[in-house]
Design a protein around this motif. Sequence first.
Motif, PDB file in Angstrom:
ATOM      1  N   GLU A 193       0.803  -1.208   0.000  1.00 24.97           N
ATOM      2  CA  GLU A 193       0.000   0.000   0.000  1.00 24.97           C
ATOM      3  C   GLU A 193       0.842   1.267   0.000  1.00 24.97           C
ATOM      4  O   GLU A 193       0.318   2.370  -0.067  1.00 24.97           O
ATOM      5  CB  GLU A 193      -0.944   0.001   1.203  1.00 24.97           C
ATOM      6  CG  GLU A 193      -1.877  -1.187   1.147  1.00 24.97           C
ATOM      7  CD  GLU A 193      -3.085  -1.000   2.045  1.00 24.97           C
ATOM      8  OE1 GLU A 193      -3.292   0.114   2.534  1.00 24.97           O
ATOM      9  OE2 GLU A 193      -3.812  -1.974   2.249  1.00 24.97           O
ATOM     10  N   CYS A 247     -13.937   5.538  -0.709  1.00 19.65           N
ATOM     11  CA  CYS A 247     -14.699   5.667   0.516  1.00 19.65           C
ATOM     12  C   CYS A 247     -16.151   5.306   0.235  1.00 19.65           C
ATOM     13  O   CYS A 247     -16.764   5.819  -0.707  1.00 19.65           O
ATOM     14  CB  CYS A 247     -14.584   7.094   1.025  1.00 19.65           C
ATOM     15  SG  CYS A 247     -15.641   7.438   2.434  1.00 19.65           S
ATOM     16  N   ARG A 268      -7.701   7.138   7.107  1.00 14.00           N
ATOM     17  CA  ARG A 268      -8.378   5.994   6.530  1.00 14.00           C
ATOM     18  C   ARG A 268      -8.878   5.043   7.596  1.00 14.00           C
ATOM     19  O   ARG A 268      -8.193   4.769   8.584  1.00 14.00           O
ATOM     20  CB  ARG A 268      -7.413   5.266   5.595  1.00 14.00           C
ATOM     21  CG  ARG A 268      -8.018   4.030   4.965  1.00 14.00           C
ATOM     22  CD  ARG A 268      -6.969   3.359   4.093  1.00 14.00           C
ATOM     23  NE  ARG A 268      -7.415   2.051   3.610  1.00 14.00           N
ATOM     24  CZ  ARG A 268      -6.615   1.156   3.042  1.00 14.00           C
ATOM     25  NH1 ARG A 268      -5.339   1.435   2.879  1.00 14.00           N
ATOM     26  NH2 ARG A 268      -7.083   0.010   2.649  1.00 14.00           N
ATOM     27  N   ARG A 269     -10.098   4.537   7.374  1.00 14.09           N
ATOM     28  CA  ARG A 269     -10.670   3.538   8.267  1.00 14.09           C
ATOM     29  C   ARG A 269     -11.118   2.358   7.419  1.00 14.09           C
ATOM     30  O   ARG A 269     -11.643   2.533   6.327  1.00 14.09           O
ATOM     31  CB  ARG A 269     -11.875   4.098   9.018  1.00 14.09           C
ATOM     32  CG  ARG A 269     -11.536   5.236   9.979  1.00 14.09           C
ATOM     33  CD  ARG A 269     -10.736   4.745  11.156  1.00 14.09           C
ATOM     34  NE  ARG A 269     -10.451   5.803  12.121  1.00 14.09           N
ATOM     35  CZ  ARG A 269      -9.397   6.593  12.051  1.00 14.09           C
ATOM     36  NH1 ARG A 269      -8.518   6.454  11.084  1.00 14.09           N
ATOM     37  NH2 ARG A 269      -9.210   7.538  12.950  1.00 14.09           N
ATOM     38  N   THR A 270     -10.920   1.166   7.955  1.00 16.74           N
ATOM     39  CA  THR A 270     -11.340  -0.035   7.261  1.00 16.74           C
ATOM     40  C   THR A 270     -12.185  -0.875   8.206  1.00 16.74           C
ATOM     41  O   THR A 270     -11.809  -1.082   9.355  1.00 16.74           O
ATOM     42  CB  THR A 270     -10.129  -0.858   6.783  1.00 16.74           C
ATOM     43  OG1 THR A 270      -9.301  -0.029   5.977  1.00 16.74           O
ATOM     44  CG2 THR A 270     -10.579  -2.058   5.972  1.00 16.74           C
ATOM     45  N   THR A 296     -13.818  -4.649   8.383  1.00 19.91           N
ATOM     46  CA  THR A 296     -13.730  -5.957   7.756  1.00 19.91           C
ATOM     47  C   THR A 296     -14.552  -6.952   8.553  1.00 19.91           C
ATOM     48  O   THR A 296     -14.554  -6.922   9.779  1.00 19.91           O
ATOM     49  CB  THR A 296     -12.261  -6.436   7.706  1.00 19.91           C
ATOM     50  OG1 THR A 296     -11.467  -5.455   7.061  1.00 19.91           O
ATOM     51  CG2 THR A 296     -12.138  -7.746   6.953  1.00 19.91           C
ATOM     52  N   HIS A 299     -14.830  -6.107   2.927  1.00 24.66           N
ATOM     53  CA  HIS A 299     -14.094  -4.929   3.367  1.00 24.66           C
ATOM     54  C   HIS A 299     -14.889  -3.677   2.995  1.00 24.66           C
ATOM     55  O   HIS A 299     -15.456  -3.590   1.924  1.00 24.66           O
ATOM     56  CB  HIS A 299     -12.721  -4.852   2.683  1.00 24.66           C
ATOM     57  CG  HIS A 299     -11.883  -6.071   2.883  1.00 24.66           C
ATOM     58  ND1 HIS A 299     -11.059  -6.227   3.968  1.00 24.66           N
ATOM     59  CD2 HIS A 299     -11.759  -7.188   2.146  1.00 24.66           C
ATOM     60  CE1 HIS A 299     -10.460  -7.405   3.870  1.00 24.66           C
ATOM     61  NE2 HIS A 299     -10.861  -8.013   2.782  1.00 24.66           N
ATOM     62  N   ARG A 300     -14.891  -2.726   3.886  1.00 26.16           N
ATOM     63  CA  ARG A 300     -15.424  -1.411   3.563  1.00 26.16           C
ATOM     64  C   ARG A 300     -14.381  -0.377   3.954  1.00 26.16           C
ATOM     65  O   ARG A 300     -13.856  -0.412   5.062  1.00 26.16           O
ATOM     66  CB  ARG A 300     -16.744  -1.148   4.320  1.00 26.16           C
ATOM     67  CG  ARG A 300     -17.897  -2.027   3.865  1.00 26.16           C
ATOM     68  CD  ARG A 300     -18.362  -1.696   2.460  1.00 26.16           C
ATOM     69  NE  ARG A 300     -19.476  -2.557   2.036  1.00 26.16           N
ATOM     70  CZ  ARG A 300     -19.331  -3.692   1.374  1.00 26.16           C
ATOM     71  NH1 ARG A 300     -18.125  -4.124   1.064  1.00 26.16           N
ATOM     72  NH2 ARG A 300     -20.382  -4.395   1.029  1.00 26.16           N
ATOM     73  N   GLU A 301     -14.112   0.501   3.032  1.00 24.10           N
ATOM     74  CA  GLU A 301     -13.059   1.500   3.247  1.00 24.10           C
ATOM     75  C   GLU A 301     -13.687   2.880   3.427  1.00 24.10           C
ATOM     76  O   GLU A 301     -14.670   3.214   2.775  1.00 24.10           O
ATOM     77  CB  GLU A 301     -12.125   1.534   2.025  1.00 24.10           C
ATOM     78  CG  GLU A 301     -11.587   0.190   1.604  1.00 24.10           C
ATOM     79  CD  GLU A 301     -10.383  -0.232   2.410  1.00 24.10           C
ATOM     80  OE1 GLU A 301      -9.878   0.572   3.209  1.00 24.10           O
ATOM     81  OE2 GLU A 301      -9.936  -1.377   2.236  1.00 24.10           O
ATOM     82  N   ARG A 318     -16.829   6.977   8.377  1.00 19.07           N
ATOM     83  CA  ARG A 318     -17.088   5.703   9.044  1.00 19.07           C
ATOM     84  C   ARG A 318     -18.333   5.813   9.930  1.00 19.07           C
ATOM     85  O   ARG A 318     -19.181   4.919   9.961  1.00 19.07           O
ATOM     86  CB  ARG A 318     -15.855   5.300   9.857  1.00 19.07           C
ATOM     87  CG  ARG A 318     -16.077   4.205  10.879  1.00 19.07           C
ATOM     88  CD  ARG A 318     -16.435   2.872  10.225  1.00 19.07           C
ATOM     89  NE  ARG A 318     -16.703   1.862  11.235  1.00 19.07           N
ATOM     90  CZ  ARG A 318     -17.883   1.708  11.836  1.00 19.07           C
ATOM     91  NH1 ARG A 318     -18.884   2.495  11.527  1.00 19.07           N
ATOM     92  NH2 ARG A 318     -18.055   0.767  12.728  1.00 19.07           N
TER      93      ARG A 318
END
Length: 66
Positions: free
Chosen positions: A9, A20, A32-34, A36, A45-47, A54
């Motif tokens: 990355e 997003c 950034r937030r993920t 899972t 996964h949601r980014e 978020r």
Amino acid sequence: MVDPTSDLEEDVDEETAPRCVTCGGPALGVGRRTVTWVDGDDAVHREFCSADCRDEWEDERPWADG
Ligand SMILES: [Zn+2]
């Protein structure tokens, strides 16, 4: 398709960053937030580009209320 570089990355920029889920902007950098989770045999996964996005996300995980 297997991309041997997909886990690196460090090279992510705004063009290649995940989108997003909330605002459609590039999810990258310190904000950034993920999220899972596992749905059956699949990892989902949601980014998000920020903690705010978020928080605004309508939680779609199977155990979420609404
Ligand atoms: Zn966002």
